[in-house]
Design a protein around this motif. Structure first.
Motif, PDB file in Angstrom:
ATOM      1  N   PHE A  27       0.831  -1.209   0.000  1.00 19.82           N
ATOM      2  CA  PHE A  27       0.000   0.000   0.000  1.00 19.82           C
ATOM      3  C   PHE A  27       0.868   1.263   0.000  1.00 19.82           C
ATOM      4  N   GLU A  28       0.318   2.315  -0.574  1.00 17.69           N
ATOM      5  CA  GLU A  28       1.042   3.578  -0.656  1.00 17.69           C
ATOM      6  C   GLU A  28       0.291   4.658   0.101  1.00 17.69           C
ATOM      7  N   VAL A  29       1.040   5.550   0.726  1.00 14.33           N
ATOM      8  CA  VAL A  29       0.469   6.753   1.330  1.00 14.33           C
ATOM      9  C   VAL A  29       1.296   7.939   0.852  1.00 14.33           C
ATOM     10  N   LYS A  30       0.625   8.907   0.223  1.00 17.04           N
ATOM     11  CA  LYS A  30       1.329  10.060  -0.332  1.00 17.04           C
ATOM     12  C   LYS A  30       1.143  11.320   0.494  1.00 17.04           C
ATOM     13  N   SER A  31       0.265  11.222   1.497  1.00 17.23           N
ATOM     14  CA  SER A  31      -0.006  12.396   2.336  1.00 17.23           C
ATOM     15  C   SER A  31      -0.497  11.927   3.695  1.00 17.23           C
ATOM     16  N   MET A  32      -0.607  12.867   4.628  1.00 18.58           N
ATOM     17  CA  MET A  32      -1.149  12.533   5.951  1.00 18.58           C
ATOM     18  C   MET A  32      -2.590  12.069   5.834  1.00 18.58           C
ATOM     19  N   ASN A  33      -3.332  12.644   4.914  1.00 18.10           N
ATOM     20  CA  ASN A  33      -4.726  12.214   4.714  1.00 18.10           C
ATOM     21  C   ASN A  33      -4.783  10.758   4.286  1.00 18.10           C
ATOM     22  N   ASP A  34      -3.874  10.377   3.373  1.00 16.88           N
ATOM     23  CA  ASP A  34      -3.804   8.978   2.948  1.00 16.88           C
ATOM     24  C   ASP A  34      -3.499   8.074   4.128  1.00 16.88           C
ATOM     25  N   LEU A  35      -2.557   8.510   4.956  1.00 16.74           N
ATOM     26  CA  LEU A  35      -2.129   7.703   6.099  1.00 16.74           C
ATOM     27  C   LEU A  35      -3.282   7.514   7.080  1.00 16.74           C
ATOM     28  N   VAL A  36      -3.967   8.606   7.396  1.00 22.81           N
ATOM     29  CA  VAL A  36      -5.084   8.536   8.342  1.00 22.81           C
ATOM     30  C   VAL A  36      -6.202   7.665   7.786  1.00 22.81           C
ATOM     31  N   PHE A  37      -6.485   7.820   6.488  1.00 26.09           N
ATOM     32  CA  PHE A  37      -7.533   7.023   5.849  1.00 26.09           C
ATOM     33  C   PHE A  37      -7.180   5.542   5.888  1.00 26.09           C
ATOM     34  N   LYS A  38      -5.936   5.203   5.549  1.00 24.19           N
ATOM     35  CA  LYS A  38      -5.506   3.812   5.559  1.00 24.19           C
ATOM     36  C   LYS A  38      -5.563   3.238   6.967  1.00 24.19           C
ATOM     37  N   ALA A  39      -5.206   4.054   7.945  1.00 22.67           N
ATOM     38  CA  ALA A  39      -5.213   3.585   9.338  1.00 22.67           C
ATOM     39  C   ALA A  39      -6.595   3.140   9.767  1.00 22.67           C
ATOM     40  N   SER A  40      -7.615   3.833   9.276  1.00 22.16           N
ATOM     41  CA  SER A  40      -8.986   3.512   9.692  1.00 22.16           C
ATOM     42  C   SER A  40      -9.485   2.194   9.090  1.00 22.16           C
ATOM     43  N   TYR A  41      -8.738   1.633   8.122  1.00 20.30           N
ATOM     44  CA  TYR A  41      -9.148   0.380   7.484  1.00 20.30           C
ATOM     45  C   TYR A  41      -8.160  -0.765   7.721  1.00 20.30           C
ATOM     46  N   ALA A  42      -7.222  -0.558   8.621  1.00 22.71           N
ATOM     47  CA  ALA A  42      -6.187  -1.573   8.841  1.00 22.71           C
ATOM     48  C   ALA A  42      -6.365  -2.302  10.168  1.00 22.71           C
ATOM     49  N   GLY A  43      -7.539  -2.166  10.766  1.00 23.86           N
ATOM     50  CA  GLY A  43      -7.723  -2.665  12.125  1.00 23.86           C
ATOM     51  C   GLY A  43      -8.205  -4.101  12.238  1.00 23.86           C
ATOM     52  N   VAL A  44      -8.599  -4.429  13.442  1.00 22.01           N
ATOM     53  CA  VAL A  44      -8.972  -5.783  13.836  1.00 22.01           C
ATOM     54  C   VAL A  44     -10.115  -6.349  12.998  1.00 22.01           C
ATOM     55  N   MET A  45     -11.125  -5.506  12.709  1.00 25.84           N
ATOM     56  CA  MET A  45     -12.357  -6.006  12.116  1.00 25.84           C
ATOM     57  C   MET A  45     -12.285  -6.182  10.593  1.00 25.84           C
ATOM     58  N   ALA A  46     -11.088  -6.010  10.022  1.00 26.94           N
ATOM     59  CA  ALA A  46     -10.948  -6.139   8.565  1.00 26.94           C
ATOM     60  C   ALA A  46     -11.310  -7.546   8.085  1.00 26.94           C
ATOM     61  N   LYS A  47     -11.082  -8.554   8.905  1.00 22.34           N
ATOM     62  CA  LYS A  47     -11.431  -9.934   8.547  1.00 22.34           C
ATOM     63  C   LYS A  47     -12.819 -10.262   9.069  1.00 22.34           C
ATOM     64  N   GLU A  48     -13.705 -10.701   8.182  1.00 26.54           N
ATOM     65  CA  GLU A  48     -15.091 -10.913   8.569  1.00 26.54           C
ATOM     66  C   GLU A  48     -15.314 -12.206   9.347  1.00 26.54           C
ATOM     67  N   ASN A  49     -14.633 -13.288   8.977  1.00 24.21           N
ATOM     68  CA  ASN A  49     -14.836 -14.566   9.658  1.00 24.21           C
ATOM     69  C   ASN A  49     -14.387 -14.456  11.115  1.00 24.21           C
ATOM     70  N   GLU A  50     -15.326 -14.624  12.030  1.00 22.01           N
ATOM     71  CA  GLU A  50     -15.062 -14.372  13.448  1.00 22.01           C
ATOM     72  C   GLU A  50     -13.985 -15.288  14.013  1.00 22.01           C
ATOM     73  N   ASP A  51     -14.009 -16.560  13.658  1.00 24.50           N
ATOM     74  CA  ASP A  51     -13.048 -17.509  14.221  1.00 24.50           C
ATOM     75  C   ASP A  51     -11.644 -17.293  13.665  1.00 24.50           C
ATOM     76  N   ILE A  52     -11.543 -17.036  12.368  1.00 22.19           N
ATOM     77  CA  ILE A  52     -10.236 -16.742  11.782  1.00 22.19           C
ATOM     78  C   ILE A  52      -9.690 -15.446  12.375  1.00 22.19           C
ATOM     79  N   ARG A  53     -10.554 -14.456  12.509  1.00 18.73           N
ATOM     80  CA  ARG A  53     -10.142 -13.186  13.117  1.00 18.73           C
ATOM     81  C   ARG A  53      -9.646 -13.406  14.544  1.00 18.73           C
TER      82      ARG A  53
END
Length: 549
Positions: free
Chosen positions: A115-141
């Motif tokens: 993944f690429e981040v070219k600005s602070m906005n990109d970084l903040v946006f990416k951070a909000s989608y890189a968390g725990v809940m990204a994987k939907e399957n509860e047991d695998i998560r």
């Protein structure tokens, strides 16, 4: 998406923090920490798929350890530090990706590696989608998070060992393997369970390496009485876990008229012979980490955080006296970095201490500890005879963490109500629930045997294995030892996985089971290892001893 964090025991509603952490971190900081871990996983993906030699990645290995440690609960609250570290790790990641370009196709790499981040906005946006809940399957998560949290704890202990000059490439290689595994959608639940157990195996390796580092440099812990009162000199209070930081501070305070006190998990430093030569090593001040908000007010002098266990200070005056180093950090507090040789300049702390008052006394007396494996081995004959004669009916391992929840009063009451023919084996800050109680002794053997910090739970495992050998038993679970462990954060997770790897069963864990265990994953742990929660004090003592009280 907002934050979601459930890595500690105090997580909101027992399910997860979504609007700021119970620990005090903001939603933004939680997302940034998730992105830092996501980036480190991307580096791991590159190292594994590129079949890179970890022995040639020395600086990268060290930075990965630090990043993992920084995201442990209560370690680092400084957004700016985390953002800077994300940028550094993206740069390292991209450089490594160029190195393996001929070995792995770009399309074979995970998004975390590209993944690429070219600005602070990109970084903040990416951070909000890189968390725990990204994987939907509860047991695998659930399994992925169990591994990730275990790796955070493993990294903390490996980091401490590295500070003592002890490293093993196999540990770094496994950290990359495990983190890359949490990105691999091809791994089944069964394969992730196997990776979880392997995490426990390397947890044992890391704790053994740290034990070797501590004892080879500072000597084997010995039975020690530690003062909990104060002296008349100004003082510096040291919290966290890192003994090398304490050693440097003690060396730099010699002849300055400044006394040094330990706080919470630094208490066991007093048990090591090497630290007893310092005349200004005054004693221990206060209790477990969560009481610092009141105890730092009365201490009066500067406080040095060497690792995690920071409670965000509300008092501006207290905040002005807090210094951080290593993986720890807090906005507005002075952070002290090591030079290229590993030396840290603590002169600012020392100069501040000279201008401040001596600590206010909050308690008096002494507490006894130092019952690590070698010290207990010297008492082996006495212990064995006490067991054979019936003077000691059972040992209770009550290691682990303390915390703020009222439900943790259970552990104080449990210790108080245990029959007089039982002995408590402890390590970690959970001991502050009962190590100042007058619980007596059994034939000269104290009823509370403190092995040290949370990482010194390794000593408790060695003690159990030694007793198994002495009693000529085939199974460690046939020993008269029960496990009633309190947990709080990710170092407790790796200790638990290490015990499971060693074959220990029927561990009771509280005050609540981890929120990151899905019902199915929890059932696997219950069915395979006998993991259980806690009940009432009376019910649990009756269950452990098989008698009514």
């Amino acid at each position: 998406m907002g934050m979601f964090c459930y890595q500690c025991q105090e997580t909101a509603r027992g399910t997860g923090c979504e609007f700021g952490g119970v620990c005090g971190k903001s939603e933004e900081l939680a997302d940034l920490q998730d992105l830092l871990i996501y980036t480190v996983k991307g580096i791991s993906d590159i190292v594994v798929k590129g079949k890179m030699d970890v022995g040639l990645l020395r600086d990268v290995n060290h930075e990965v350890l630090k990043c993992l440690f920084m995201t442990i609960t209560n370690a680092n609250f400084d957004d700016d530090i985390i953002i800077q570290k994300i940028k550094e790790m993206i740069s390292i990641r991209d450089h490594l990706r160029e190195e393996i370009r001929e070995k792995a196709l770009e399309e074979d790499l995970h998004d975390a590696a590209t993944f690429e981040v070219k600005s602070m906005n990109d970084l903040v946006f990416k951070a909000s989608y890189a968390g725990v809940m990204a994987k939907e399957n509860e047991d695998i998560r659930s399994l992925r998070q169990l591994i990730t949290f275990g790796i955070k704890g493993l990294a903390a202990y490996t980091h401490h060992a590295r500070n003592l000059g002890k490293e093993k490439d196999a540990l770094y290689a496994f950290i990359y393997e495990a983190l890359a595994g949490t990105l691999n959608d091809m791994l089944s639940a069964e394969e992730l369970i196997a990776l979880t157990m392997k995490t426990g195996q390397f947890g044992v390796t890391a704790m053994a390496l740290l034990d070797e580092g501590n004892t080879s440099k500072y000597g084997n812990p010995e039975i020690t009485e530690v003062s909990i009162g104060v002296r008349e000199n100004p003082g510096i209070l040291v919290s966290g876990h890192d003994l090398t930081d304490l050693e440097q501070l003690l060396e730099q305070t010699q002849g300055t008229g400044i006394d040094v006190y330990t706080h919470s998990e630094m208490l066991p430093a007093h048990y090591y012979p090497a630290f007893k030569k310092y005349g200004n090593f005054a004693g221990n001040y206060g209790n477990a980490w969560w009481k610092q908000t009141e105890e730092f007010v009365t201490f009066k002098g500067p406080i040095l955080f060497t690792t995690n266990c920071i409670v965000p200070p509300d008092d501006e005056e207290v905040r002005s006296r807090i210094f951080t180093t290593g993986a720890s950090g807090y906005p507005g507090c002075i952070h002290i970095e090591a030079d290229d040789s590993g030396r840290k300049d603590f002169s600012k702390i020392i100069e501040m201490a000279k201008t401040l008052e001596a600590p206010t006394e909050i308690e008096t007396g002494k507490i006894v500890g130092g019952f690590a494996h070698e010290q207990v081995f010297t008492l082996a004959d006495k212990v064995v005879e006490a067991v054979k004669s019936g003077a000691i009916r059972k040992f209770f391992v009550m290691a682990g963490c303390d915390g703020r929840m009222k439900s943790r009063e259970y552990y104080t009451q449990f210790a108080q109500r245990l029959p007089r023919d039982t002995v408590i084996l402890t390590a970690g800050c959970a001991k502050f629930r009962y190590n100042k109680l007058d619980l007596g002794d059994i034939g000269g053997i104290p009823r509370v045997l403190d092995a040290g910090q949370c990482n010194d739970s390794y000593s408790l495992a060695l003690i159990a294995l030694k007793l198994k050998e002495i009693f000529e038993l085939n199974d460690i679970n046939d020993l008269p030892i029960a496990y009633n462990i309190a947990w709080y954060e990710q170092k407790a997770v790796i200790v638990l996985l290490a015990l499971l790897y060693l074959g220990v069963k029927n561990i009771h864990l509280g005050p609540t089971l981890p929120a990151f265990l899905s019902p199915n994953v929890a059932k696997i742990l219950v069915d395979t290892f006998g993991i259980a929660g806690i009940g009432t004090v009376d019910e649990d003592i009756e269950m452990f001893l098989g008698v009514s009280i």
